[in-house]
Design an enzyme around this catalytic site. Sequence first.
Site, mmCIF file in Angstrom:
data_model
loop_
_atom_site.group_PDB
_atom_site.id
_atom_site.type_symbol
_atom_site.label_atom_id
_atom_site.label_comp_id
_atom_site.label_asym_id
_atom_site.label_seq_id
_atom_site.Cartn_x
_atom_site.Cartn_y
_atom_site.Cartn_z
ATOM 1 N NE ARG A 49 -2.635 0.784 3.478
ATOM 2 C CZ ARG A 49 -2.053 1.490 4.471
ATOM 3 N NH1 ARG A 49 -1.717 2.743 4.296
ATOM 4 N NH2 ARG A 49 -1.812 0.915 5.623
ATOM 5 C CE1 TYR A 103 -14.979 8.456 -18.463
ATOM 6 C CE2 TYR A 103 -13.910 8.850 -16.352
ATOM 7 C CZ TYR A 103 -14.669 8.043 -17.178
ATOM 8 O OH TYR A 103 -15.114 6.837 -16.725
ATOM 9 C CG ASP A 175 -6.878 12.698 -18.442
ATOM 10 O OD1 ASP A 175 -6.266 11.986 -19.262
ATOM 11 O OD2 ASP A 175 -7.851 12.277 -17.790
ATOM 12 C CE LYS A 200 -9.976 3.989 -20.639
ATOM 13 N NZ LYS A 200 -9.983 4.704 -19.421
HETATM 14 C C1 LIG Z 1 -9.749 10.791 -20.287
HETATM 15 C C2 LIG Z 1 -9.985 9.864 -19.151
HETATM 16 N N1 LIG Z 1 -9.439 10.139 -17.954
HETATM 17 C C3 LIG Z 1 -9.619 9.323 -16.888
HETATM 18 C C4 LIG Z 1 -10.392 8.182 -16.986
HETATM 19 C C5 LIG Z 1 -10.574 7.303 -15.783
HETATM 20 O O1 LIG Z 1 -9.786 6.165 -15.914
HETATM 21 P P1 LIG Z 1 -10.082 4.761 -15.192
HETATM 22 O O2 LIG Z 1 -11.286 4.162 -15.842
HETATM 23 O O3 LIG Z 1 -8.814 3.989 -15.406
HETATM 24 O O4 LIG Z 1 -10.333 5.063 -13.745
HETATM 25 C C6 LIG Z 1 -10.975 7.854 -18.211
HETATM 26 C C7 LIG Z 1 -11.787 6.630 -18.350
HETATM 27 O O5 LIG Z 1 -12.317 6.325 -19.388
HETATM 28 C C8 LIG Z 1 -10.766 8.715 -19.320
HETATM 29 O O6 LIG Z 1 -11.326 8.464 -20.518
#
Ligand SMILES: Cc1ncc(COP(=O)(O)O)c(C=O)c1O
Length: 382
Positions: A49, A103, A175, A200
């Site tokens: 952790r 998102y 992001d 991803k």
């Molecule tokens: C641009 C973006 N940021 C963050 C996330 C969150 O990621 P996670 O599903 O791995 O928690 C996503 C999820 O689809 C995303 O598309």
Amino acid sequence: MTRRHGLSTIAIHGRPHRRPDWSPVVTPLYQSSTFRNPVDSQDEVLYTRYGNNPNQVELARKYALLEGAERAIFLASGMAATALAHLAVLRPGDHLVSSLWIYGGTRVLFDGEFARHGISITYVDPDKPREWRKAIARNTRAIFVEALTNPVMRVLNVPLLAKLASEHGIALLVDSTFASPINFRPLEHGADIVITSATKYINGHSDVIAGAVAGSAAVIDEITRLMRAWGPAIDPHAAWLTERGLKTMALRVERANTNAMAVATWASTRPEFTAVYYPGLRTHPDHALATKIFDGYGGLVGLVLKGGAPAAKKFLQRLKVVTHAPSLAGVESLISEPRLTSHKPLTAAERASQGVPDGFLRLSCGCEDPEDLIDDLAGALQ
Ligand SMILES: Cc1ncc(COP(=O)(O)O)c(C=O)c1O
């Protein structure tokens, strides 16, 4: 000065070094929550952790090199990465300026959770660039954007926003999930912190949920502190799988870029699609900016099918190679309808006003042969 290694080499080897004879070529999986400690040691204890399991450490080291960051950390999901990256720079009473094009899960985090913790947020429509400066208040501590947006693949002007953030002494968090460090490295353009859903492109095989943050040692230390308190460390097996996936990221992203360009070019010639969104196309509003700051246009394509939701339903039912599923950036091509996923909370009129009418399909091109992808899509149009 020794030349920095290329991104493919870094993704495979990290910082290459001579290894002892008989040492394993692959980082072994340390599926252990705890480690034998020397008796009476004052050193930090090893505990998964805490983020100091060797699988977590090795993966973070490679990712930091890829982003050109001082340090990085992996977490249990992209959402954990987004949450802790922001909490590392924001305190109750602080203000965040965020792009409107983000998102849905991040929007829920900001509006539901951050608001509850006394962090206020102003959303800016990136199509009105003057609004960024106007939105910055006395208590603004950070700007947040997605570099490449869902689902119309708009590209944010990170260098310009980095300049604005630096003028005001505030942090720029980016992001960069949709771009991946192969196509875009925000820190090279002045951003302070880069966040990615490693679910991803970093992992790339649709079999892990993970997230990562890269930035200065001070920021990563603070995120580590928060991770130890709140608990969202990545599991060693997920870290091991992610490190394995990372080794082929450059190949996968290059193929996804090529496939998406082929699909977007083909789709642009088909009368069944009323619009095709891909930054590699000259018709895309951010083509020039993408060409300037990206090394590749990405693997995602937005397609608007004539005939709305009923046409989309028929089309999706006929696909064989492309799988109808949310998420993106795996080796297998995935397709989804924003009206049922990211844009579900909006009314049909609101979706249409954002360029996402019913019949909009978001395609994540994987690593299949481009002819097979196009044949599959063309077959589904029949
Ligand atoms: C641009 C973006 N940021 C963050 C996330 C969150 O990621 P996670 O599903 O791995 O928690 C996503 C999820 O689809 C995303 O598309």
